[in-house]
Write an enzyme that holds these catalytic residues in place. Sequence first.
Site, PDB file in Angstrom:
ATOM      1  N   ASP A  77     -12.064  12.656 151.280  1.00 50.86           N
ATOM      2  CA  ASP A  77     -12.534  13.915 151.868  1.00 50.86           C
ATOM      3  C   ASP A  77     -12.033  15.041 150.956  1.00 50.86           C
ATOM      4  O   ASP A  77     -11.250  14.802 150.028  1.00 50.86           O
ATOM      5  CB  ASP A  77     -11.913  14.020 153.268  1.00 50.86           C
ATOM      6  CG  ASP A  77     -12.562  15.089 154.118  1.00 50.86           C
ATOM      7  OD1 ASP A  77     -13.569  15.669 153.711  1.00 50.86           O
ATOM      8  OD2 ASP A  77     -12.025  15.345 155.223  1.00 50.86           O
TER       9      ASP A  77
ATOM     10  N   ASP B  98     -19.071  18.908 157.716  1.00 48.56           N
ATOM     11  CA  ASP B  98     -18.608  19.433 158.998  1.00 48.56           C
ATOM     12  C   ASP B  98     -19.697  20.165 159.761  1.00 48.56           C
ATOM     13  O   ASP B  98     -19.817  21.394 159.701  1.00 48.56           O
ATOM     14  CB  ASP B  98     -17.389  20.339 158.779  1.00 48.56           C
ATOM     15  CG  ASP B  98     -16.198  19.548 158.251  1.00 48.56           C
ATOM     16  OD1 ASP B  98     -16.223  18.301 158.365  1.00 48.56           O
ATOM     17  OD2 ASP B  98     -15.254  20.169 157.733  1.00 48.56           O
TER      18      ASP B  98
ATOM     19  N   GLU C 128     -14.169  18.428 146.855  1.00 48.42           N
ATOM     20  CA  GLU C 128     -15.064  19.361 146.123  1.00 48.42           C
ATOM     21  C   GLU C 128     -14.390  19.960 144.906  1.00 48.42           C
ATOM     22  O   GLU C 128     -15.115  20.214 143.927  1.00 48.42           O
ATOM     23  CB  GLU C 128     -15.538  20.456 147.087  1.00 48.42           C
ATOM     24  CG  GLU C 128     -16.404  19.957 148.212  1.00 48.42           C
ATOM     25  CD  GLU C 128     -15.632  19.212 149.307  1.00 48.42           C
ATOM     26  OE1 GLU C 128     -14.427  19.471 149.455  1.00 48.42           O
ATOM     27  OE2 GLU C 128     -16.232  18.377 149.990  1.00 48.42           O
TER      28      GLU C 128
END
Length: 929
Positions: free
Chosen positions: A520, A597, A523
């Site tokens: 997770d 999300d 980025e």
Amino acid sequence: MHIHLLPLWFFIIQIIPVLGFTDYLLKTCAQSGFCNRHRFYEANIKESKNRYYSVDKSSIEYYKEENTHKYVFKASIIKTIPRPDVNDIKVELPFTLSFFEDLTSLRFTIDEIRTNRLTELLPDFLNTYRYNETWKWAFDSEFNLYNSELTYKESNWLSNDIITIFNEDESLKVELYTNSFLLKVYYDNKLSIVINEEQLLNIEHLRSKEENFQQLLPEESSFNMFGDNFEYSKADSLRFGPESVGLDFSFIGYKNVFGIPEHADSLRLKDTSKTEPYRLFNVDVFEYNVDSKMPTYGTIPLMIAANPTSSIGVFWVNAADTWVDINYKEDKISSHWISENGIVDVVLLFSKSVAGITEQFTTLTGKPQLPLLSAIGYHQCRWNYNDEADVLNVDSEMDKAHIPYDFIWLDIEYADSRQYFTWKPNSFATPKKMLKKLENLGRQLVVLLDPHLKVDYFASDKCIENGVAINDKNNKPYIGHCWPGKAIWIDALNPLGKKIWDGLVTVFVDKVKNLHMWNDMNEPSIFDGPETTAPKDLIHFGGWEHRSVHNIYGLSVHESTYESLKSLKSDRDQRPFLLTRAYYAGSQRSAAVWTGDNVANWDYLRISIPMVLTNNIVGFPFIGADVAGFSGNPEPELLVRWYQAGIWYPFFRAHAHIDSKRREPYLFDEPIKSIVRDLIVLRYALLPTLYTSFYNSYISGSPIMKPMFYEKPEFEEFYDVDDQFYIGDSGLLTKPVVAPEQTTVDMKFAPGIYYDYFTLDHFVIKGNSVIEKTIETPLEKSAVFIEGGHILTRKDRYRRSSQLTKYDAYTLLISPNLNGFANGILYVDDGISFEYQNGQYVVSNFTFQDNKITNKVIHSPDELAYDGNMSISKIIIPIGSGKVKYSNVATVKMNSNKIVVNVSISDDKKSIIINNPSLSIDTDWELIL
Ligand SMILES: *[C@@H]1O[C@H](CO)[C@@H](O)[C@H](O)[C@H]1NC(C)=O
Ligand SMILES: *[C@@H]1O[C@H](CO)[C@@H](O)[C@H](O)[C@H]1NC(C)=O
Ligand SMILES: *[C@@H]1O[C@H](CO)[C@@H](O)[C@H](O)[C@H]1NC(C)=O
Ligand SMILES: *[C@@H]1O[C@H](CO)[C@@H](O)[C@H](O)[C@H]1NC(C)=O
């Protein structure tokens, strides 16, 4: 080390998550220096007749490297900056053009020769070239990089000097106009795409701040060239000054473009002439806006133009912050691509069909992995399952409620103080014991593993000692804020970094078979970073600024994790399962992904479908959205509707935010609980069909959730439909309800016969055009059809997990078309190991024709090690087409044997049923009705 002060927005996001996305954190095009400048240039160059770019004909070279089979056309593009009274400034931009041997494609690059005079002023640790290695991350390492032969000739046509270049079989012809750099590409003698038609090529060459005033073109603005005035990125040192690249592509005769995920927007891309451009910049966007061109977590810079009879792909191989403008015109579509830095590296793909583009793109960037069979089952996740007892309780409650599932997940809190590679001592004191208990029912556990490592513990210490953390602009380990507080970030672009990561993963997994990973925040997400991500002037391995590699960072992390898990093969001979949030072209080789999300409301359910469809056509089908919305508390109606859609996502996971109420499906009130259970059971029954779709995808890159236009390109009406879709080649067609109180949906059907999946009722669409039909969808029922002409394979018996279906027999559901024909493929392997790569799998081809069912085994190894059940226990054939002739017995011919089997009619008289026909999927046979 220095301490970052947390800005106010950090606390706002953390404390009040229900506010939705905070737009002001991200730049608009107008606030982004380079995007602003290219749009400014676009507006001005269109008005002016000035041309600043041309090809130096004396530089043309046909370059052939015999030993590597590289055939490359080379030339120098010259950018000329006019100066009054003194000599013009000339900048040399090397240009290459080549054709890949195995694709109908063309690749070109534009680089810049940077002068020593300026690069010498920069710190030694910086790499001063333009980044040209994005392709190394995006292309499959097995891709044949050989270039095919090319030929070129020069000719004069009107006043333009044109060079014509052909690929080997002359299916592609390129005209290079030298006077103003322009490329026209003809595919099968038809002008298909024009590059730089709008004269938007602009390469911001290296210059110093002091001399900048003489280096600007009259149509250019100097906005934010040497400094960034955006609130959250003012600290960007912009050491290279302006270095962006921009170029336009016009798709001639096309009316539809798709691709360039990830955006929470429609499947068919929108015109942006009056809006923001689509932005490609991997960022953590909690509760992102829907119907928006804002960037989200991943980037696949492939745009696909599609017509009924031809298709083009533009793959912009650049990992920097990128914006794309799209302009639909009368007879063409123009697109304007703008990247903050790097080289121009473009692969154009050509085909008769959109499927041909996806196929070639995944030949270049790698086919989607064939996942564990269990990974396409149901995943139960929550932030967080608190401890071992909680995990095992959820596990047994699912069984008590007869809800099948395969994966249970642990979000961030399982780790001790959010230090990955550790377990929280009291809550997860005996993780191996817990994992063993899960394994007994064939179940898997996923734990979160993020690329940020809390400072001052063994994992981060090891990275710093070995110099494999991402560095700050002064080349010292960068420290930012994320879940654990102060943290460093692994530099997975560094080969040594990958090795260190591999060591950490190996020790942590410690040979446990059913433990998998979730990368997770890759980025990367940095709470105190500009635009929620890394400062662009951080330094990676090789001296590259983060600016150059931003969009491939996530890929580098998850690929590294995948390789670690895979290298444990001798201890656990199985395919790793890995979920990533950030991605780039090529991520499909090793990861599954989800849409990040989202929120438990109808808008996010609606937008999940085009989001998933888009990824499916650009080669990354293993994707889903969190069911039934990550944050918030879905009302029962939304829950049901989301599961009705979610069972069709290739990646099917329920997930919930820490602040939302518990919503494991066994907790739902009746009738919601039963409806949801039946949906999950339906997903499990169809696993053989879905797994076959994953196999097709692994072979050809084909979508699993497939848009209407992709399946039926001949119908113009389908190109903007993104709320109904097919499942692979199965003929399953559905349109989920995505709005409240909607007890009907209007679906579009091409001519043919359609069977209601649940009742086997049928209807016929006559004529030659697409017809809209209203379908009843009371809460307990979704609109699911089988288009006539397909054979589905199922395993109908409820089992607690996919592994436990191993010894169950198959059901064939044969849905004839109006000619009484149907066909379907079934792929079977052990669902776990890599042995399929050694031929350990079976592919059967079932056909129904002239009242005869045949099985033709397309592949089967001499000896199949897998001992799963290969028999068919039931055949169902709806008889609504009127083409099925039958009596009460049928004859089976197998080898040289002939046996007679009974045929019965279903109670509702809608289908015939053959029970226990003594047939197996891995032998050839015929069954004559
Ligand atoms: C990338 O750039 C470097 C420096 O200009 C050059 O040496 C190298 O050959 C380039 N690589 C590719 C694949 O273009
Ligand atoms: C396969 O399934 C059939 C039908 O349920 C059953 O009769 C048979 O015993 C099974 N075979 C194996 C090898 O499990
Ligand atoms: C399966 O059989 C059908 C004919 O029934 C044929 O058209 C198709 O090509 C076959 N598929 C494969 C993969 O062999
Ligand atoms: C087929 O049907 C006949 C007549 O009803 C019955 O006697 C026989 O047992 C059936 N065969 C099987 C295999 O079910």
